[in-house]
Design an enzyme around this catalytic site. Structure first.
Site, short mmCIF file in Angstrom:
data_model
loop_
_atom_site.label_atom_id
_atom_site.label_comp_id
_atom_site.label_asym_id
_atom_site.label_seq_id
_atom_site.Cartn_x
_atom_site.Cartn_y
_atom_site.Cartn_z
N GLU A 115 4.28 10.44 -5.74
CA GLU A 115 3.61 9.36 -6.46
C GLU A 115 2.19 9.80 -6.81
O GLU A 115 1.38 10.06 -5.93
CB GLU A 115 3.58 8.08 -5.62
CG GLU A 115 3.00 6.90 -6.35
CD GLU A 115 3.06 5.62 -5.55
OE1 GLU A 115 3.34 4.56 -6.13
OE2 GLU A 115 2.81 5.68 -4.33
N ALA A 155 0.91 4.75 4.99
CA ALA A 155 0.36 3.66 5.78
C ALA A 155 1.46 2.69 6.19
O ALA A 155 1.45 2.15 7.31
CB ALA A 155 -0.72 2.93 4.98
N GLY A 156 2.42 2.46 5.30
CA GLY A 156 3.53 1.56 5.61
C GLY A 156 4.36 2.05 6.78
O GLY A 156 4.82 1.26 7.61
N GLU A 212 5.61 -3.54 1.02
CA GLU A 212 5.82 -3.18 -0.38
C GLU A 212 5.03 -1.90 -0.60
O GLU A 212 3.80 -1.90 -0.60
CB GLU A 212 5.34 -4.30 -1.31
CG GLU A 212 5.87 -4.18 -2.72
CD GLU A 212 4.92 -3.43 -3.62
OE1 GLU A 212 5.20 -2.23 -3.88
OE2 GLU A 212 3.92 -4.00 -4.06
N GLY A 256 0.82 -1.20 0.00
CA GLY A 256 0.00 0.00 0.00
C GLY A 256 0.86 1.25 0.00
O GLY A 256 2.02 1.23 -0.40
N SER A 257 0.29 2.33 0.48
CA SER A 257 0.97 3.61 0.45
C SER A 257 2.13 3.66 1.44
O SER A 257 2.14 2.95 2.45
CB SER A 257 -0.01 4.74 0.77
OG SER A 257 -0.36 4.73 2.15
N THR A 258 3.09 4.53 1.15
CA THR A 258 4.22 4.70 2.05
C THR A 258 3.78 5.25 3.39
O THR A 258 4.30 4.85 4.45
CB THR A 258 5.27 5.61 1.40
OG1 THR A 258 5.81 4.95 0.25
CG2 THR A 258 6.42 5.92 2.36
#
Length: 478
Positions: free
Chosen positions: A384, A236-237, A254, A232-234
């Site tokens: 992004e 959220a990561g 990822e 998912g998104s950075t």
């Protein structure tokens, strides 16, 4: 509320179908029409608790007593059931997220069974333990055991492949899984449950509980989860990484990307533009590794801009279920507004050469867009966008090109174009990224995929993807 053949009113927990504890549901919107076409059950925190408990029980049940070869047989059967559903699954995803059917047939239709079968073969050949002689006498018995209950949190852009890249190696390793897909693509996630049920996977081995952000946070933080696998998104990561760090919990992340397509001075532009759609605009630009920053030498800059503009302007935009469509709609109205916001900001700092608008048709479409004369430090080159928007950036020489390529918070994908494959490889080695291609970019099931920097932690696919679901224990023997 709608009523259709696609409705999914129940969650899949402990081998059976159960309504959400609070009766929550979500209306799934067809990306190409903007209209509701089905309703799905939506898990809350109570449902997440039930799913994790089921996975925990399954971890010590019949599943745990299977030998690797026996487990591989069941996972192979699961792959066969995914294959049997591949055509309908591919079309379902295209309706959910707008992916052109020509791509969906591969990544949502054929790939899930192929990936699953690959991991079944790896697990079937993997010894439970091995003896390693000690240089001081005796030996060490190194055992491999499943990491435990896996929380798999997946996105909407490549829903089947990205789910299977977690579920398949986890099952092959002997883990149990709680899969939390997003509401936007909850319908196709239940195909995994259908396949698991048909293949005879023991109850609780795979649980499918679509949910919103609150459900995802609850799952990631759950005390009975042993590992988290997230795409998912950075943003959220980062939050998941903080939680995993506090809990000392293994995690695979990822995340996002802003990859380059480095056009060397000797590049074949026909080859480059022929693969532009696949490399830079796959899935309507909704691809984490898409090479959306095109680096062009100043001596050929105008030529590259003209070629990119003509190629993108000629792409066929239309119904994702039409095999001739090359660019379909985005997943949602919110995603379209987000992309259009980036386009409007780009107009103030760069030159728009094609696109930039919205086609006159229903659904969440954005015209494929190209910006030229882009500064690599600008927002459209650094952030992004996750839509059909490309930036063409000039470079002076190859050292400058490599510096621009690496001047990014991200490091997930990338491509180098050169008529000299050896020269292309030497440039590829200098790009700080998790994956990179030379005149080509395609994920391979037997090679690790993942990023560096803000693009994530860990790897999926290949033997490395299986290893992350195993823990080793050393037994020292005199």
């Amino acid at each position: 509320m709608t009523s259709s053949e696609y409705d999914r009113p129940a969650l899949y927990v402990e081998g059976g179908w159960t309504e959400p504890a609070k009766g929550a549901s979500y209306e799934v919107i067809e990306a190409a029409t903007g209209e509701v076409f089905a309703t799905t059950a939506l898990a809350g925190t109570d449902d997440i608790d039930r799913a994790v408990a089921a996975a925990r029980r399954a971890l010590t049940g019949p599943w745990a007593r299977l030998r690797p070869a026996e487990r591989a047989q069941l996972v192979t059967a699961f792959a066969g059931e995914l294959d049997a559903r591949r055509k309908t699954t591919a079309a379902l995803v295209s309706r959910e997220n707008g992916m052109p059917i020509s791509l969906s047939r591969t990544v949502n239709g054929s790939a899930p069974g192929f990936i699953t079968r690959y991991y079944a073969s790896l697990a079937g050949d993997l010894p439970d333990e091995e003896s390693r002689p000690s240089p001081t006498g005796g030996d060490t018995l190194v055992t491999r055991q499943p990491v435990g209950v896996v929380a798999a949190v997946t996105p909407w852009n490549y829903p089947q492949s990205l789910a299977v890249m977690k579920v398949a190696p986890a099952l092959a390793a002997g883990c149990t899984v709680v899969l939390k897909p997003p509401p936007e693509t909850a319908l196709d996630a239940f195909v995994l449950a259908d396949a698991a049920e048909a293949a005879g996977l023991p109850a609780g081995v795979l649980n499918v509980v679509p949910g919103d952000r609150e459900a995802g946070v609850h799952l990631v933080e759950h005390p009975d989860v042993d590992k988290v696998a997230f795409t998912g998104s950075t943003a959220a990561g980062r939050a998941i990484a903080e939680t995993a760090g506090r809990l000392l919990r293994p995690v695979t992340l990822e995340l996002g990307g802003k990859s380059v397509s480095l056009v060397a001075d000797d590049a074949d532009l026909d080859l480059f533009t022929g693969k532009l759609l696949d490399v830079s605009l796959p899935n309507n630009g909704q691809t984490c590794h898409a090479a959306t920053r095109i680096l062009a030498p100043v001596g050929r800059y105008d030529e590259v801009v003209e070629a990119v503009t003509a190629t993108v302007a000629g792409l066929r935009v239309g119904d994702p279920l039409d095999r001739a469509t090359q660019v379909g709609p985005l997943v949602s109205a919110a995603q379209r507004e987000r992309v259009l916001g980036h386009v409007e900001r780009g107009r103030t700092s760069a030159r728009l050469t094609t696109g930039g608008g919205v086609p006159d048709r229903p659904g969440w479409f954005v015209e494929p867009t190209v910006f030229a004369d882009v500064d690599n430090s600008s927002a459209i080159a650094q952030e992004e966008i996750f839509g059909p928007v490309l930036c063409v950036i000039p470079y002076r020489d190859e050292d400058h090109a490599v510096a621009l390529a690496n001047d990014s918070a991200y490091g997930l994908g990338g491509v180098v174009w050169s008529a000299d494959a050896g020269h292309g490889l030497s440039l590829a080695r200098r790009i700080h990224t998790g994956t990179v291609g030379v005149n080509h970019y395609e994920l391979h099931v037997n090679a690790p995929f993942g990023g560096v920097k803000a693009s994530g932690l860990g790897r999926e696919l290949g033997p490395e993807g299986l290893a992350s679901y195993l823990v080793t224990k050393s037994v020292y023997r005199g």
